[in-house]
Design a protein around this motif. Structure first.
Motif, PDB file in Angstrom:
ATOM      1  N   THR A  65      23.890  45.114  65.945  1.00 39.20           N
ATOM      2  CA  THR A  65      23.413  44.169  65.066  1.00 39.20           C
ATOM      3  C   THR A  65      21.950  44.959  64.292  1.00 39.20           C
ATOM      4  O   THR A  65      21.169  45.539  65.171  1.00 39.20           O
ATOM      5  CB  THR A  65      22.747  42.899  65.737  1.00 39.20           C
ATOM      6  N   VAL A  66      22.103  44.908  62.988  1.00 38.61           N
ATOM      7  CA  VAL A  66      21.053  45.538  62.263  1.00 38.61           C
ATOM      8  C   VAL A  66      19.759  45.031  62.002  1.00 38.61           C
ATOM      9  O   VAL A  66      18.929  45.544  61.681  1.00 38.61           O
ATOM     10  CB  VAL A  66      21.777  46.386  60.949  1.00 38.61           C
ATOM     11  N   GLN A  67      19.783  43.753  61.878  1.00 42.11           N
ATOM     12  CA  GLN A  67      18.522  42.901  61.757  1.00 42.11           C
ATOM     13  C   GLN A  67      17.708  43.129  62.655  1.00 42.11           C
ATOM     14  O   GLN A  67      17.771  43.042  63.883  1.00 42.11           O
ATOM     15  CB  GLN A  67      18.923  41.350  61.647  1.00 42.11           C
ATOM     16  N   GLU A  68      16.444  43.340  62.476  1.00 36.71           N
ATOM     17  CA  GLU A  68      15.132  43.213  63.207  1.00 36.71           C
ATOM     18  C   GLU A  68      15.218  41.689  63.700  1.00 36.71           C
ATOM     19  O   GLU A  68      15.228  40.890  63.036  1.00 36.71           O
ATOM     20  CB  GLU A  68      13.912  43.570  62.548  1.00 36.71           C
ATOM     21  N   ARG A 107      21.113  53.186  52.166  1.00 36.46           N
ATOM     22  CA  ARG A 107      21.420  53.179  53.570  1.00 36.46           C
ATOM     23  C   ARG A 107      21.284  51.872  54.149  1.00 36.46           C
ATOM     24  O   ARG A 107      22.064  51.558  55.059  1.00 36.46           O
ATOM     25  CB  ARG A 107      20.334  54.239  54.312  1.00 36.46           C
ATOM     26  N   ASN A 108      20.428  50.928  53.685  1.00 43.89           N
ATOM     27  CA  ASN A 108      20.391  49.506  54.092  1.00 43.89           C
ATOM     28  C   ASN A 108      21.613  48.959  54.034  1.00 43.89           C
ATOM     29  O   ASN A 108      22.313  48.125  55.069  1.00 43.89           O
ATOM     30  CB  ASN A 108      19.296  48.785  53.297  1.00 43.89           C
ATOM     31  N   HIS A 109      22.279  48.969  52.880  1.00 42.14           N
ATOM     32  CA  HIS A 109      23.741  48.717  52.879  1.00 42.14           C
ATOM     33  C   HIS A 109      24.734  49.213  53.843  1.00 42.14           C
ATOM     34  O   HIS A 109      25.614  48.501  54.149  1.00 42.14           O
ATOM     35  CB  HIS A 109      24.247  48.621  51.556  1.00 42.14           C
ATOM     36  N   THR A 110      24.899  50.412  53.741  1.00 45.37           N
ATOM     37  CA  THR A 110      25.761  51.111  54.511  1.00 45.37           C
ATOM     38  C   THR A 110      25.586  50.959  56.218  1.00 45.37           C
ATOM     39  O   THR A 110      26.259  50.915  57.020  1.00 45.37           O
ATOM     40  CB  THR A 110      25.891  52.818  54.292  1.00 45.37           C
ATOM     41  N   CYS A 111      24.336  50.598  56.503  1.00 37.99           N
ATOM     42  CA  CYS A 111      24.009  50.449  57.796  1.00 37.99           C
ATOM     43  C   CYS A 111      24.595  49.163  58.284  1.00 37.99           C
ATOM     44  O   CYS A 111      25.433  48.868  59.308  1.00 37.99           O
ATOM     45  CB  CYS A 111      22.646  50.288  57.995  1.00 37.99           C
ATOM     46  N   ALA A 112      24.437  48.126  57.158  1.00 36.82           N
ATOM     47  CA  ALA A 112      24.941  46.750  57.437  1.00 36.82           C
ATOM     48  C   ALA A 112      26.572  46.630  57.514  1.00 36.82           C
ATOM     49  O   ALA A 112      27.042  46.186  58.239  1.00 36.82           O
ATOM     50  CB  ALA A 112      24.394  45.768  56.392  1.00 36.82           C
ATOM     51  N   LYS A 113      27.154  47.772  56.857  1.00 31.64           N
ATOM     52  CA  LYS A 113      28.313  47.852  56.742  1.00 31.64           C
ATOM     53  C   LYS A 113      29.171  48.535  58.030  1.00 31.64           C
ATOM     54  O   LYS A 113      30.241  48.100  58.297  1.00 31.64           O
ATOM     55  CB  LYS A 113      28.853  48.304  55.477  1.00 31.64           C
ATOM     56  N   ALA A 133      11.399  51.742  55.454  1.00 32.82           N
ATOM     57  CA  ALA A 133      12.044  51.211  54.256  1.00 32.82           C
ATOM     58  C   ALA A 133      13.384  50.565  54.364  1.00 32.82           C
ATOM     59  O   ALA A 133      13.803  49.449  53.548  1.00 32.82           O
ATOM     60  CB  ALA A 133      11.921  52.303  52.995  1.00 32.82           C
ATOM     61  N   VAL A 134      14.188  51.106  55.063  1.00 25.06           N
ATOM     62  CA  VAL A 134      15.706  50.759  55.436  1.00 25.06           C
ATOM     63  C   VAL A 134      15.513  49.313  55.935  1.00 25.06           C
ATOM     64  O   VAL A 134      16.275  48.531  55.575  1.00 25.06           O
ATOM     65  CB  VAL A 134      16.585  51.906  56.245  1.00 25.06           C
ATOM     66  N   GLN A 135      14.848  49.347  57.086  1.00 24.94           N
ATOM     67  CA  GLN A 135      14.620  48.014  57.792  1.00 24.94           C
ATOM     68  C   GLN A 135      13.694  46.946  57.364  1.00 24.94           C
ATOM     69  O   GLN A 135      13.763  45.807  57.801  1.00 24.94           O
ATOM     70  CB  GLN A 135      14.266  48.298  59.266  1.00 24.94           C
ATOM     71  N   GLY A 136      12.866  47.479  56.227  1.00 21.22           N
ATOM     72  CA  GLY A 136      11.923  46.382  55.736  1.00 21.22           C
ATOM     73  C   GLY A 136      10.901  46.192  56.590  1.00 21.22           C
ATOM     74  O   GLY A 136      10.236  45.143  56.825  1.00 21.22           O
ATOM     75  N   THR A 137      10.500  47.294  57.370  1.00 21.01           N
ATOM     76  CA  THR A 137       9.112  46.894  58.402  1.00 21.01           C
ATOM     77  C   THR A 137       8.238  47.906  57.881  1.00 21.01           C
ATOM     78  O   THR A 137       8.037  47.809  56.685  1.00 21.01           O
ATOM     79  CB  THR A 137       9.828  47.436  59.845  1.00 21.01           C
TER      80      THR A 137
HETATM   81  C1  LIG Z   1      18.172  45.555  54.741  1.00 21.72           C
HETATM   82  O1  LIG Z   1      16.902  44.783  54.307  1.00 21.72           O
HETATM   83  C2  LIG Z   1      16.869  43.497  54.619  1.00 21.72           C
HETATM   84  C3  LIG Z   1      15.595  42.956  53.950  1.00 21.72           C
HETATM   85  O2  LIG Z   1      14.604  43.756  54.210  1.00 21.72           O
HETATM   86  C4  LIG Z   1      16.704  43.339  56.246  1.00 21.72           C
HETATM   87  O3  LIG Z   1      16.785  42.018  56.417  1.00 21.72           O
HETATM   88  C5  LIG Z   1      18.226  44.020  56.914  1.00 21.72           C
HETATM   89  O4  LIG Z   1      17.558  43.947  58.274  1.00 21.72           O
HETATM   90  C6  LIG Z   1      18.186  45.395  56.289  1.00 21.72           C
HETATM   91  N1  LIG Z   1      19.326  46.057  56.682  1.00 21.72           N
HETATM   92  C7  LIG Z   1      19.278  47.197  57.936  1.00 21.72           C
HETATM   93  C8  LIG Z   1      20.298  47.751  58.157  1.00 21.72           C
HETATM   94  O5  LIG Z   1      18.224  47.433  58.095  1.00 21.72           O
END
Ligand SMILES: *[C@@H]1O[C@H](CO)[C@@H](O)[C@H](O)[C@H]1NC(C)=O
Length: 405
Positions: free
Chosen positions: A119-122, A108-114, A152-156
């Motif tokens: 902006t998906v980054q915190e 999901r981390n990858h498909t969210c970014a895609k 887990a997806v966001q790395g928070t």
């Molecule tokens: C995916 O994980 C990385 C590392 O934790 C993070 O910087 C990035 O924002 C995450 N992407 C999403 C869509 O949460």
């Protein structure tokens, strides 16, 4: 001193003393080296897995995993989740975060970014906080798992209290006070900046959305904003809200926690929720909170056929503005007596639906609205509609022609 040396030089004692010192030196050298080889190693072992307060077993497990054994690639790639999920209190209440969920979070981390259209980054250090006590109930365990999944997806991280630190629902306030004070003890550049409180009957629908996306820009103009709340039809709902880790928050939760002591005669019909409401409107605190539309992060399920309406993305005429739609962050089963039966249907369905952005299915995206909200707040020109969001349907579903009104 010098006379003693001279007298030693004179005699034949010197070589013997030197030999004696050498022998003693060698003896201690050996002692030191054998003890020094164990002491730094023990310290290193501790620093490699920093002890978190009230931490759960994963930290210890990973310390043991440190023993240098050749590990298969998959295991050595494994992410350490001991800082992602932190439980508080002696009870172990966190649902298991299975390998399947770990793999799903990475995907999901990858498909969210895609696919996500924002902006998906915190941009800030953020975390979730919640509580679950008593016998585990599937509906709530899975809602907490949805919160853990988003972390887990966001790395928070998700911080969950498993025991009663304080009486009844006031436990929430005590835990938040504890969390804020613990964070305030850390160096400013390490501590969490904002925390989202989230009830165990609130399911995260959109793990792509970073919590930071709800926050005001990180400039001094917004220093006063310490608490971001929302109302439901009955007034303040404290099922999901955001607060800044700050002295303001310490003072605020402290005042809320002490409410019953200082004002024993005041009726608080909704316990700590009424306490929060009462205190935030006091002169000392009222500058510190804002109210935002509940659908931003506290949407409610429709009363009728909500699972199918969401799954199919039906924008029916009777679907009120605050009902959960695809693209919303949370669905919260507030005040629903049958929720433990209804929540699992949602939980199953959300797993089936997956990432709503992948097929461009989102019905609502609050990104622009949030940005506009903060601009207006700064300019002092917030409208009632920006605060309640109650014209969302009119502007976005019925009158798309009115664009950017
Ligand atoms: C995916 O994980 C990385 C590392 O934790 C993070 O910087 C990035 O924002 C995450 N992407 C999403 C869509 O949460």
């Amino acid at each position: 001193m010098s006379s003693a040396l001279r007298s030693l030089k004179g005699g034949s004692l010197l070589p013997k003393i030197l030999v004696g010192v050498l022998i003693i030196g060698i003896f201690f050298q050996l002692q030191w080296s054998s003890s020094s080889s164990s002491t730094p190693a023990a310290i290193e072992d501790e620093t490699s897995t920093p002890p978190e307060y009230f931490n759960d077993k994963p930290a210890k497990a990973s310390a043991h995993a440190e023993t240098p054994k050749p590990t298969p690639a998959a295991a050595s790639d494994a992410h350490d989740y001991s800082k992602t999920f932190v439980s508080y209190g002696p009870t172990k209440c966190l649902p298991e975060f299975t390998d399947k969920m770990k793999a799903a979070a990475i995907e999901r981390n990858h498909t969210c970014a895609k696919y996500a259209p924002f902006t998906v980054q915190e941009s800030r250090r953020v975390a979730f906080a919640g509580i679950t006590t008593g016998k585990p109930v599937e509906a709530y365990q899975r809602a907490i798992a949805s919160q853990m999944f988003a972390a887990a997806v966001q790395g928070t991280s998700a911080h969950i209290l498993c025991d009663q630190l304080f009486d009844s629902t006031w436990n929430k306030i005590a835990f938040l006070l504890n969390l804020v004070m613990n964070e305030m003890l850390k160096p400013a550049n390490e501590r969490l900046e904002w925390i989202m409180w989230i009830d165990r009957d609130a399911i995260i629908l959109d793990p792509c959305r970073p919590l930071s996306s709800f926050l005001p820009p990180n400039t001094p103009d917004f220093d006063d904003v310490n608490l971001i709340t929302n109302n439901d039809a009955l007034g303040l709902n404290n099922g999901v809200f955001l607060f800044k880790v700050s002295d303001w928050a310490t003072n605020y939760f402290n005042a809320v926690l002490a409410f019953r002591y200082f004002r024993p005669d005041e009726q608080l019909t909704q316990a700590e929720q009424s306490g929060m409401d009462r205190i935030m409107h006091e002169d000392k605190f009222k500058k510190g909170f804002v109210r935002v539309p509940w659908y931003w992060f506290n949407a409610y399920p429709d009363e009728d056929d909500s699972v199918n309406k969401y799954r199919e993305g039906r924008e029916t005429e009777d679907l009120e503005w605050f009902r959960a739609r695809k693209g919303d962050y949370v669905v919260h089963f507030a005040g629903d007596d049958g929720r433990s039966g209804r929540m699992p249907d949602w939980e199953n369905m959300i797993e089936e639906v997956g990432n709503v952005y992948e097929k461009k299915e989102q019905q609502r995206d609050v990104t622009k609205e949030v940005e506009k909200y903060w601009q207006s707040w700064k300019a002092g020109s917030l409208t009632e509609h920006q605060i309640t969001g109650e014209k969302w349907r009119e502007e976005n579903v019925e009158g798309k022609n009115k664009k950017e009104g």
